[in-house]
Design a protein around this motif. Structure first.
Motif, mmCIF file in Angstrom:
data_model
loop_
_atom_site.group_PDB
_atom_site.id
_atom_site.type_symbol
_atom_site.label_atom_id
_atom_site.label_comp_id
_atom_site.label_asym_id
_atom_site.label_seq_id
_atom_site.Cartn_x
_atom_site.Cartn_y
_atom_site.Cartn_z
ATOM 1 N N ILE A 103 35.840 -108.700 38.743
ATOM 2 C CA ILE A 103 36.732 -107.617 39.176
ATOM 3 C C ILE A 103 36.114 -106.246 38.936
ATOM 4 O O ILE A 103 36.031 -105.419 39.843
ATOM 5 C CB ILE A 103 38.085 -107.731 38.459
ATOM 6 C CG1 ILE A 103 38.776 -109.040 38.866
ATOM 7 C CG2 ILE A 103 38.969 -106.521 38.784
ATOM 8 C CD1 ILE A 103 40.078 -109.290 38.159
ATOM 9 N N SER A 104 35.623 -106.003 37.735
ATOM 10 C CA SER A 104 35.121 -104.662 37.398
ATOM 11 C C SER A 104 33.683 -104.435 37.850
ATOM 12 O O SER A 104 33.265 -103.293 38.039
ATOM 13 C CB SER A 104 35.205 -104.433 35.888
ATOM 14 O OG SER A 104 34.276 -105.274 35.212
ATOM 15 N N GLY A 105 32.934 -105.532 38.021
ATOM 16 C CA GLY A 105 31.521 -105.394 38.358
ATOM 17 C C GLY A 105 30.654 -105.031 37.173
ATOM 18 O O GLY A 105 29.435 -104.877 37.299
ATOM 19 N N ARG A 106 31.262 -104.902 36.010
ATOM 20 C CA ARG A 106 30.492 -104.556 34.821
ATOM 21 C C ARG A 106 29.569 -105.716 34.468
ATOM 22 O O ARG A 106 29.940 -106.877 34.587
ATOM 23 C CB ARG A 106 31.431 -104.255 33.652
ATOM 24 C CG ARG A 106 30.712 -103.908 32.360
ATOM 25 C CD ARG A 106 31.704 -103.583 31.258
ATOM 26 N NE ARG A 106 31.018 -103.384 29.991
ATOM 27 C CZ ARG A 106 31.643 -103.093 28.846
ATOM 28 N NH1 ARG A 106 32.955 -102.960 28.818
ATOM 29 N NH2 ARG A 106 30.946 -102.938 27.741
ATOM 30 N N GLU A 107 28.381 -105.365 33.996
ATOM 31 C CA GLU A 107 27.403 -106.374 33.620
ATOM 32 C C GLU A 107 27.313 -106.507 32.106
ATOM 33 O O GLU A 107 27.395 -105.523 31.365
ATOM 34 C CB GLU A 107 26.021 -106.036 34.196
ATOM 35 C CG GLU A 107 25.943 -106.213 35.710
ATOM 36 C CD GLU A 107 24.519 -106.162 36.235
ATOM 37 O OE1 GLU A 107 24.292 -106.659 37.345
ATOM 38 O OE2 GLU A 107 23.650 -105.615 35.521
ATOM 39 N N TYR A 108 27.152 -107.742 31.677
ATOM 40 C CA TYR A 108 27.007 -108.050 30.262
ATOM 41 C C TYR A 108 25.673 -108.782 30.074
ATOM 42 O O TYR A 108 25.366 -109.706 30.834
ATOM 43 C CB TYR A 108 28.149 -108.935 29.771
ATOM 44 C CG TYR A 108 29.511 -108.298 29.908
ATOM 45 C CD1 TYR A 108 30.227 -108.376 31.106
ATOM 46 C CD2 TYR A 108 30.071 -107.588 28.845
ATOM 47 C CE1 TYR A 108 31.474 -107.788 31.239
ATOM 48 C CE2 TYR A 108 31.319 -106.995 28.972
ATOM 49 C CZ TYR A 108 32.005 -107.087 30.173
ATOM 50 O OH TYR A 108 33.232 -106.492 30.299
ATOM 51 N N ASP A 109 24.930 -108.360 29.078
ATOM 52 C CA ASP A 109 23.647 -108.977 28.774
ATOM 53 C C ASP A 109 23.766 -109.826 27.517
ATOM 54 O O ASP A 109 24.345 -109.391 26.516
ATOM 55 C CB ASP A 109 22.567 -107.914 28.544
ATOM 56 C CG ASP A 109 22.238 -107.137 29.793
ATOM 57 O OD1 ASP A 109 21.623 -106.066 29.668
ATOM 58 O OD2 ASP A 109 22.596 -107.590 30.897
ATOM 59 N N TYR A 110 23.169 -111.007 27.573
ATOM 60 C CA TYR A 110 23.113 -111.889 26.418
ATOM 61 C C TYR A 110 21.647 -112.199 26.130
ATOM 62 O O TYR A 110 20.868 -112.446 27.057
ATOM 63 C CB TYR A 110 23.882 -113.186 26.677
ATOM 64 C CG TYR A 110 25.320 -112.970 27.068
ATOM 65 C CD1 TYR A 110 25.718 -112.985 28.403
ATOM 66 C CD2 TYR A 110 26.287 -112.730 26.089
ATOM 67 C CE1 TYR A 110 27.033 -112.778 28.765
ATOM 68 C CE2 TYR A 110 27.618 -112.523 26.454
ATOM 69 C CZ TYR A 110 27.973 -112.547 27.794
ATOM 70 O OH TYR A 110 29.285 -112.331 28.141
ATOM 71 N N TRP A 111 21.300 -112.209 24.854
ATOM 72 C CA TRP A 111 19.904 -112.409 24.455
ATOM 73 C C TRP A 111 19.773 -113.576 23.495
ATOM 74 O O TRP A 111 20.645 -113.817 22.662
ATOM 75 C CB TRP A 111 19.373 -111.166 23.757
ATOM 76 C CG TRP A 111 19.239 -109.964 24.622
ATOM 77 C CD1 TRP A 111 20.180 -109.014 24.863
ATOM 78 C CD2 TRP A 111 18.082 -109.571 25.364
ATOM 79 N NE1 TRP A 111 19.689 -108.060 25.715
ATOM 80 C CE2 TRP A 111 18.391 -108.372 26.036
ATOM 81 C CE3 TRP A 111 16.797 -110.116 25.536
ATOM 82 C CZ2 TRP A 111 17.480 -107.705 26.862
ATOM 83 C CZ3 TRP A 111 15.893 -109.451 26.350
ATOM 84 C CH2 TRP A 111 16.234 -108.270 27.000
ATOM 85 N N GLY A 112 18.646 -114.257 23.587
ATOM 86 C CA GLY A 112 18.304 -115.241 22.584
ATOM 87 C C GLY A 112 17.570 -114.578 21.439
ATOM 88 O O GLY A 112 17.201 -113.402 21.523
ATOM 89 N N PRO A 113 17.323 -115.309 20.343
ATOM 90 C CA PRO A 113 16.655 -114.734 19.175
ATOM 91 C C PRO A 113 15.151 -114.562 19.358
ATOM 92 O O PRO A 113 14.513 -113.841 18.584
ATOM 93 C CB PRO A 113 16.935 -115.757 18.073
ATOM 94 C CG PRO A 113 17.115 -117.039 18.807
ATOM 95 C CD PRO A 113 17.764 -116.684 20.114
#
Length: 121
Positions: A103-113
């Motif tokens: 809906i918002s188009g916001r992006e979320y980033d996820y990282w590994g260690p």
């Protein structure tokens, strides 16, 4: 919360190969992009390779022709096959997943260690 776990790093001689794998805690088709980054000591983290949900790939110039990124949606993994390794490839390699809210188009980033790759000359 999304968890990414990298594996496959290690020590290899110049000219050798390594295969990195990134295992996600959920279906990777929920991410718009999966990518590998690396960070060498004293340097900024840089994008190495990325693959979109539609299997479009891109690479940093320095690895083109040597590295290949691929995805296995059934196993929720993204791999980075690294051939003809050079000492300058030495770095910590990180897996990243990008999720875009519908809906918002916001992006979320996820990282590994991260996983260490060391290439000896």
């Amino acid at each position: 919360q999304v968890q990414l776990v990298e594996s496959g790093g290690g020590l290899v001689q110049a000219g050798g190969s390594l295969r990195l794998s990134c295992l996600a805690s959920r279906n990777i088709l929920t991410f718009t992009t999966m990518a590998w980054y690396r960070q060498a000591p004293g340097q900024q983290r840089e994008l190495v390779a990325a693959i979109s949900r539609g299997d479009i790939t891109n690479y940093v110039d320095s690895v083109k022709g040597r590295f290949t990124i691929s995805r296995d949606n059934g196993k929720n993994t993204v791999a980075l096959q690294m051939n003809r390794l050079k000492p300058e490839d030495t770095a910590v390699y990180y897996c990243k997943a990008v999720e875009r809210a519908v809906i918002s188009g916001r992006e979320y980033d996820y990282w590994g260690p991260g996983t260490q790759v060391t290439v000896s000359s």
